[in-house]
Write an enzyme that holds these catalytic residues in place. Sequence first.
Site, PDB file in Angstrom:
ATOM      1  N   HIS A 213      -5.334  -0.178   6.808  1.00 18.40           N
ATOM      2  CA  HIS A 213      -5.095  -0.957   8.023  1.00 18.40           C
ATOM      3  C   HIS A 213      -6.349  -1.112   8.890  1.00 18.40           C
ATOM      4  O   HIS A 213      -6.705  -2.213   9.303  1.00 18.40           O
ATOM      5  CB  HIS A 213      -4.007  -0.304   8.872  1.00 18.40           C
ATOM      6  CG  HIS A 213      -2.711  -0.081   8.141  1.00 18.40           C
ATOM      7  ND1 HIS A 213      -2.223  -0.967   7.222  1.00 18.40           N
ATOM      8  CD2 HIS A 213      -1.800   0.929   8.204  1.00 18.40           C
ATOM      9  CE1 HIS A 213      -1.048  -0.522   6.759  1.00 18.40           C
ATOM     10  NE2 HIS A 213      -0.790   0.633   7.332  1.00 18.40           N
TER      11      HIS A 213
ATOM     12  N   ASP B 105      -3.823   7.141   4.788  1.00 14.86           N
ATOM     13  CA  ASP B 105      -2.632   6.451   5.298  1.00 14.86           C
ATOM     14  C   ASP B 105      -2.986   5.281   6.220  1.00 14.86           C
ATOM     15  O   ASP B 105      -2.314   4.245   6.191  1.00 14.86           O
ATOM     16  CB  ASP B 105      -1.767   7.472   6.066  1.00 14.86           C
ATOM     17  CG  ASP B 105      -0.443   6.882   6.530  1.00 14.86           C
ATOM     18  OD1 ASP B 105       0.233   6.242   5.697  1.00 14.86           O
ATOM     19  OD2 ASP B 105      -0.077   7.060   7.707  1.00 14.86           O
TER      20      ASP B 105
ATOM     21  N   LYS C 258      -1.805  10.883  14.608  1.00 12.53           N
ATOM     22  CA  LYS C 258      -0.394  11.091  14.949  1.00 12.53           C
ATOM     23  C   LYS C 258      -0.326  12.103  16.096  1.00 12.53           C
ATOM     24  O   LYS C 258      -1.245  12.893  16.300  1.00 12.53           O
ATOM     25  CB  LYS C 258       0.353  11.669  13.744  1.00 12.53           C
ATOM     26  CG  LYS C 258       0.253  10.776  12.498  1.00 12.53           C
ATOM     27  CD  LYS C 258       1.571  10.176  12.140  1.00 12.53           C
ATOM     28  CE  LYS C 258       1.504   9.275  10.938  1.00 12.53           C
ATOM     29  NZ  LYS C 258       2.084   7.959  11.162  1.00 12.53           N
TER      30      LYS C 258
ATOM     31  N   LYS D 132       0.473  -8.861  11.220  1.00  5.48           N
ATOM     32  CA  LYS D 132       0.655  -8.673  12.663  1.00  5.48           C
ATOM     33  C   LYS D 132      -0.013  -9.816  13.415  1.00  5.48           C
ATOM     34  O   LYS D 132      -1.088 -10.294  13.022  1.00  5.48           O
ATOM     35  CB  LYS D 132       0.037  -7.340  13.118  1.00  5.48           C
ATOM     36  CG  LYS D 132       0.866  -6.120  12.745  1.00  5.48           C
ATOM     37  CD  LYS D 132       0.218  -4.864  13.332  1.00  5.48           C
ATOM     38  CE  LYS D 132       0.872  -3.595  12.837  1.00  5.48           C
ATOM     39  NZ  LYS D 132       2.077  -3.201  13.541  1.00  5.48           N
TER      40      LYS D 132
ATOM     41  N   LYS E 255       0.836  -1.199   0.000  1.00  9.86           N
ATOM     42  CA  LYS E 255       0.000   0.000   0.000  1.00  9.86           C
ATOM     43  C   LYS E 255       0.876   1.256   0.000  1.00  9.86           C
ATOM     44  O   LYS E 255       2.000   1.190   0.497  1.00  9.86           O
ATOM     45  CB  LYS E 255      -0.982  -0.037   1.174  1.00  9.86           C
ATOM     46  CG  LYS E 255      -0.341   0.241   2.555  1.00  9.86           C
ATOM     47  CD  LYS E 255      -0.912   1.460   3.214  1.00  9.86           C
ATOM     48  CE  LYS E 255       0.105   2.227   3.942  1.00  9.86           C
ATOM     49  NZ  LYS E 255      -0.169   3.311   4.754  1.00  9.86           N
TER      50      LYS E 255
ATOM     51  N   GLU F  53      -0.786   7.002  17.659  1.00  7.51           N
ATOM     52  CA  GLU F  53       0.674   7.064  17.591  1.00  7.51           C
ATOM     53  C   GLU F  53       1.174   8.358  18.210  1.00  7.51           C
ATOM     54  O   GLU F  53       0.516   9.399  18.092  1.00  7.51           O
ATOM     55  CB  GLU F  53       1.141   7.043  16.126  1.00  7.51           C
ATOM     56  CG  GLU F  53       0.702   5.810  15.362  1.00  7.51           C
ATOM     57  CD  GLU F  53       1.278   5.790  13.945  1.00  7.51           C
ATOM     58  OE1 GLU F  53       2.286   5.119  13.743  1.00  7.51           O
ATOM     59  OE2 GLU F  53       0.723   6.465  13.063  1.00  7.51           O
TER      60      GLU F  53
ATOM     61  N   HIS G  53       0.619  -4.392   5.737  1.00  3.80           N
ATOM     62  CA  HIS G  53       1.449  -5.112   6.717  1.00  3.80           C
ATOM     63  C   HIS G  53       0.699  -5.445   8.005  1.00  3.80           C
ATOM     64  O   HIS G  53       1.107  -6.309   8.756  1.00  3.80           O
ATOM     65  CB  HIS G  53       2.770  -4.370   6.983  1.00  3.80           C
ATOM     66  CG  HIS G  53       2.662  -3.219   7.929  1.00  3.80           C
ATOM     67  ND1 HIS G  53       2.184  -1.988   7.552  1.00  3.80           N
ATOM     68  CD2 HIS G  53       2.979  -3.104   9.235  1.00  3.80           C
ATOM     69  CE1 HIS G  53       2.206  -1.174   8.594  1.00  3.80           C
ATOM     70  NE2 HIS G  53       2.688  -1.824   9.638  1.00  3.80           N
TER      71      HIS G  53
HETATM   72  C1  BG6 Z   1       2.095   2.758   7.903  1.00  2.00           C
HETATM   73  C2  BG6 Z   1       1.731   4.208   7.877  1.00  2.00           C
HETATM   74  O1  BG6 Z   1       1.415   2.070   6.884  1.00  2.00           O
HETATM   75  O2  BG6 Z   1       1.763   2.208   9.171  1.00  2.00           O
HETATM   76  C3  BG6 Z   1       2.434   4.946   8.994  1.00  2.00           C
HETATM   77  O3  BG6 Z   1       2.115   4.769   6.618  1.00  2.00           O
HETATM   78  C4  BG6 Z   1       2.170   4.289  10.329  1.00  2.00           C
HETATM   79  O4  BG6 Z   1       2.022   6.310   9.026  1.00  2.00           O
HETATM   80  C5  BG6 Z   1       2.455   2.805  10.261  1.00  2.00           C
HETATM   81  O5  BG6 Z   1       3.008   4.898  11.301  1.00  2.00           O
HETATM   82  C6  BG6 Z   1       2.022   2.086  11.530  1.00  2.00           C
HETATM   83  O6  BG6 Z   1       2.390   0.748  11.490  1.00  2.00           O
HETATM   84  P1  BG6 Z   1       3.346   0.080  12.573  1.00  2.00           P
HETATM   85  O7  BG6 Z   1       3.346  -1.353  12.248  1.00  2.00           O
HETATM   86  O8  BG6 Z   1       4.675   0.718  12.405  1.00  2.00           O
HETATM   87  O9  BG6 Z   1       2.761   0.398  13.897  1.00  2.00           O
END
Ligand code: BG6
Length: 475
Positions: free
Chosen positions: A231, A226, A331, A173, A139, A207, A169
């Site tokens: 996700h 994003d 964020k 997890k 992505k 985050e 991703h």
């Molecule tokens: C990414 C986003 O896909 O996922 C980021 O682009 C984000 O902005 C991140 O911080 C979060 O994933 P992880 O696995 O690092 O917590």
Amino acid sequence: MTATTLVILGASGDLTQRLLMPALYRLHALGLTSDLRIVGYAKEPWSRDYFQRHIHKALQSFAEDFKPAHWSRFRRQLDYVGGELQADQLAALKDKLSPSTLFYLALPPPLFGVAATALGEAGFAKSPHGGWRRLVVEKPFGTDLASAQLLREQMHAHWEEEQILRIDHFLGKETTQNLMVFRFANRFLEPIWNAQHISQVQITYAETLGVEQRAAYYDKAGALRDMLQNHLMQLFSLAAMEPPSSWDAEVLRDHKVEVLRSVVPITAKTVNAHAVRGQYRAGKLGRKKLVGYRSEPGIKRSSDTETFAALRLEVDNWRWRGVPFYLRSGKRLASNYSEIAVQFRQVPGPVPHAVHAGNNWMIFRIRPVERMDLLVTAKQPGLKLAGRPSILTAMYAGPDDREFSAYEQLLMDAMGGDRSHFLRFDEVEWAWKVLAPVLKAWEKGAPDFYASGSEGPETQARLLDPEHHWRSIRL
Ligand code: BG6
């Protein structure tokens, strides 16, 4: 003969050094990829030796548990070819490929279509007898419905849908995968996993990080594109889907798509009741003073990009009608706090008079630790029949468990040909369809502001039913 070749296009870039190579190195160290050859491809005219030294340096910084003994074996797997994303230059890879080869596009998104086409024109998409060819891409898949559909057309010119592995991703997890195991391998849960017993679901990915070095990408994307479109939508589909009739990748993905198709459409008129956006201002995280988004390097002073997005989704089917799903991510929030929290309705009948039976919550925690908590009411020790809140906790990993990072997991799946944890195009498409009216509405106007280090904009409360509250993200 090497059994499998992995070609990484964009091998000189950040994704390769920070995430792919450390994952490949660890899999190698665990003895899981001994017959894999890795060929880096990028425009730099590097030698094989130079590439190996470049990766050596990257692993020293980014690989956990880096050991010289493993490295000397791992480096023998690494090869390199320099060239542009053009069929005639990619042809130099020909002799390095095995019948079974995986092409990983570790490239900036605007190059996905270009690379898929060039690989196709070089004849690499055709699976040779006794082997396979696969294309891995991560992505973002487009920036809206139309661009995602265009990307699909470009990819499908040479590649079949079954050959394309789209990475989100989060699907690698542990807690995400556990959602499937825990929901469907426990008898007690399924009968109560519905609107009759569940009152709300909150999916949060908070985050403390700001925009960091990603201003150019992030200021165009924003939190909705994003994090939410991909996700969080994935976590939502897995939490809400019907039990599949088999664990075949196609059946599983059919069921996830069905959830997205059942979302009550958000319209131009209802956007404000379903979506809230925010942007961080200056603030404090502990003692650290933080600048606002518009003062971050590379961000325009007038930027209206959202760094926080929250959604209220409703699923119109027998299982979920009347249960709001609240999704949010932002964020520069108060902590790194992520969870899928499911609230059950209160008990209908009388409880002993000294007991207050609160709502049960089932919480799948992702951060700061992966663990499952069931919030219950239990008797308070003593002479009275009184109750108090109690938590049944299951740590996700035990001391003897070996956990794998999302990239390790997904690379193994990609090489093994298991598509279950990759996105099929219709999942991407439906997620864009659900969000299209929100994206449209957010083209104009400004986000609500929140202080860095806070829990997000106060306006997020307007998405909730009157009896609901956002769960706190403060640790
Ligand atoms: C990414 C986003 O896909 O996922 C980021 O682009 C984000 O902005 C991140 O911080 C979060 O994933 P992880 O696995 O690092 O917590």
